[in-house]
Design an enzyme around this catalytic site. Structure first.
Site, short mmCIF file in Angstrom:
data_model
loop_
_atom_site.label_atom_id
_atom_site.label_comp_id
_atom_site.label_asym_id
_atom_site.label_seq_id
_atom_site.Cartn_x
_atom_site.Cartn_y
_atom_site.Cartn_z
N ARG A 140 3.33 7.73 -0.43
CA ARG A 140 4.33 8.80 -0.56
C ARG A 140 5.43 8.47 -1.57
NH1 ARG A 140 5.43 12.18 4.01
NH2 ARG A 140 4.55 10.49 5.24
N GLU A 174 0.84 -1.21 0.00
CA GLU A 174 0.00 0.00 0.00
C GLU A 174 0.87 1.26 0.00
OE1 GLU A 174 -2.01 -0.43 3.70
OE2 GLU A 174 -3.33 -2.02 3.02
N PRO A 175 1.73 1.44 -0.98
CA PRO A 175 2.59 2.63 -0.95
C PRO A 175 1.85 3.88 -1.39
CG PRO A 175 2.98 1.39 -2.95
CD PRO A 175 1.95 0.61 -2.18
N CYS A 189 -2.84 34.21 9.77
CA CYS A 189 -2.59 34.85 11.06
C CYS A 189 -2.25 33.85 12.14
CB CYS A 189 -3.80 35.69 11.44
SG CYS A 189 -3.90 37.10 10.37
N GLU A 190 -1.18 33.11 11.95
CA GLU A 190 -0.66 32.19 12.98
C GLU A 190 0.84 32.10 12.75
OE1 GLU A 190 -2.30 28.41 13.71
OE2 GLU A 190 -4.30 28.98 13.04
N TYR A 234 0.40 14.09 0.42
CA TYR A 234 -0.11 14.74 1.63
C TYR A 234 0.02 16.26 1.54
CZ TYR A 234 0.35 9.87 2.95
OH TYR A 234 0.26 8.50 2.95
N TYR A 265 3.83 18.58 11.17
CA TYR A 265 4.84 17.55 11.49
C TYR A 265 6.25 18.14 11.58
CZ TYR A 265 1.02 14.99 9.19
OH TYR A 265 -0.20 14.52 8.78
N1 LLP Z 1 -1.50 2.03 4.43
C1 LLP Z 1 -2.05 2.51 5.56
C2 LLP Z 1 -2.91 1.64 6.37
C3 LLP Z 1 -1.79 3.84 5.93
O1 LLP Z 1 -2.34 4.31 7.06
C4 LLP Z 1 -0.96 4.66 5.15
C5 LLP Z 1 -0.68 6.06 5.52
C6 LLP Z 1 -0.42 4.11 3.96
C7 LLP Z 1 -0.70 2.79 3.65
C8 LLP Z 1 0.46 4.90 3.05
O2 LLP Z 1 1.64 5.27 3.66
P1 LLP Z 1 2.84 5.94 2.82
O3 LLP Z 1 3.36 4.90 1.88
O4 LLP Z 1 2.30 7.10 2.10
O5 LLP Z 1 3.82 6.31 3.84
N2 LLP Z 1 -0.08 13.07 6.44
C9 LLP Z 1 1.18 12.45 6.84
C10 LLP Z 1 1.25 10.98 6.46
C11 LLP Z 1 0.10 10.16 6.99
C12 LLP Z 1 0.15 8.71 6.58
C13 LLP Z 1 -1.11 8.00 6.92
N3 LLP Z 1 -1.18 6.63 6.54
C14 LLP Z 1 2.33 13.25 6.26
O6 LLP Z 1 2.09 14.25 5.61
O7 LLP Z 1 3.49 12.90 6.47
#
Ligand code: LLP
Length: 423
Positions: free
Chosen positions: A276, A273-274, A343-344, A372, A315
């Protein structure tokens, strides 16, 4: 490697000069590169060659229809987290048989929606969810394909707010209780207990926590099989980090080798499940300088803000910021805070960055903003939702027009007693 490079001193997205897009639609806007997304998908898929793994793109990273469709055309399925994301994935042409549905709080309505669509798998995160899914499936005359998301209690070594695999996090079923939950599922009429899922967090820059969590999940599968459960699937989640600045995340090749080594001879259908890693470095956020303010410190005030890209505020994340017109070799760089108009004080995209002299209306680009970014944008301070553009070779297209202030105001519905003239 991405396709945002200077050519004759001007930043391009593939073959399109960024100022051309800015002149056409104004700023701020996100700009995505098809060639970069394609490259990242192919590198990851190539590293898993021969495993038969399904790559289900985590739509939450960037759910624009054009992005999901680009991924689907490359062969990706979708990992969704809500009924809305499921609908988006299906609308973009993803086959239901390539959809996995994750998340700790699926409503009965969402479970029914996904059952009706006929998705590949539910990643179930709790006993109440398992019971509810079985009940809804029975009502609909269906059997739900289930993997149980286990919490392996592994620290992913990432930011507190995006780590998910420790026992104090809200996600999954503690791995030492998984056996009981599989026994429960085997006794429920509406679910088929097919696999184990694990996902320990996001922006992980070290292979070791992945290996530890996969190893725990695979050992659990061995135990479940020995106890008579017919486990056929393993879902390895997402989380592979990208270089924003100084990080050196594992290469997809090393990640793929590790996955192959651990899963060899286990007869498992793998799902990944990639998010990012596929889209993060395939996008930039382009903004204009409004003006500078020098009060003991140099502030560069731009027309993008925390409502457009919340990651630095939320983050403390670091994004490279570069001028769209490349700085001259002898330019006098000085440190600046790059801030938005909100305004923050948290509305700071970068602190203490060496930047060349900039004038009002000069363009800057915030790199690594494809994941994201736009999906987390809001209308705070009545700032319309940011525009999105996709580039393909020498073409570009607006894939989400900037929201208008009129659209934004029109969504509000004052009650009758407040209508003008009602008193
Ligand atoms: N699978 C599940 C169950 C997840 O919760 C997530 C991300 C992914 C896959 C995908 O993860 P990735 O490959 O993208 O790392 N908003 C945050 C990141 C939140 C990630 C949430 N879950 C940021 O901007 O860093």
């Amino acid at each position: 490697m991405d396709h945002f490079q200077y050519r004759e001193g001007i930043l391009h997205a593939e073959d399109v000069p960024i100022p051309t897009i800015a002149a056409a639609i104004g700023t701020p806007f996100y700009c995505y590169s098809t060639a970069t997304m394609t490259r990242h998908y192919n590198v990851l898929a190539g590293s898993l060659d021969g495993t038969g793994a399904k790559i289900c793109y985590a739509v939450k990273a960037n759910s624009n229809q054009a992005v999901i469709r680009t991924m689907a055309d490359l062969g990706a399925g979708a990992d969704v987290i809500s009924g809305g994301e499921l609908q988006r994935a299906l609308a973009a042409g993803v086959s239901p048989d390539d959809v996995v549905f994750a998340g700790p709080g699926k409503t009965r309505g969402e479970l029914a929606q996904a059952l009706a669509a006929g998705i590949y798998q539910f990643n179930v995160e709790s006993e109440p969810e398992l019971r509810a899914l079985s009940a809804v499936a029975v009502e609909m005359g269906k059997i739900a394909p289930v993997s149980i998301r286990v919490n392996p209690d592994v620290d992913a070594g990432t930011h507190e707010k995006i780590t998910t695999g420790r026992k104090q996090n809200k996600f999954g079923i503690p791995i030492d209780r998984a056996g009981e939950v599989f026994d429960l599922g085997a006794a429920l009429p509406g679910v088929a207990m097919l696999g184990v899922a694990v996902h320990i967090g996001s922006q992980i820059t070290d292979l070791a926590p992945f290996e530890e969590s996969f190893d725990r999940a695979l050992r659990l599968i061995d135990e479940l099989r020995a106890a008579g459960h017919d486990i056929r699937r393993c879902n390895l989640g997402g989380g592979l980090g990208i270089p924003y600045g100084g990080e050196t995340p594992p290469s997809p090749a090393d990640y793929g080798r590790m996955v192959k080594r651990l899963t060899a001879n286990r007869q498992l259908d793998l799902v990944l499940e990639p998010g990012r890693v596929l889209v993060g470095n395939a996008g930039i956020l382009v903004a204009s300088v409004i003006h500078e303010k020098h009060e003991g410190r140099r502030f560069i005030i731009i027309d993008a803000a925390m409502n457009d890209l919340i990651r630095p505020a939320m983050y403390d994340s670091w994004h490279e910021i570069i001028p769209v017109a490349e700085a001259a070799a002898d330019a006098a760089f000085s440190d600046a805070d790059i801030v938005g108009p909100i305004c923050e004080s948290g509305d700071t995209l970068a602190k203490g960055r060496a930047m060349p002299p900039l004038a009002p209306n000069d363009l800057i680009a915030v790199r690594s903003a494809g994941a994201y970014g736009a999906v987390m944008a809001s209308t705070y301070n009545s700032r319309p939702l940011v525009a999105e553009v996709m580039v393909h070779g020498d073409q570009f297209a607006v894939i989400r027009p900037r929201q208008s202030i009129e659209d934004l105001i029109a969504r509000d519905q004052p009650p009758a007693w407040l209508q003008p003239g009602s008193g």
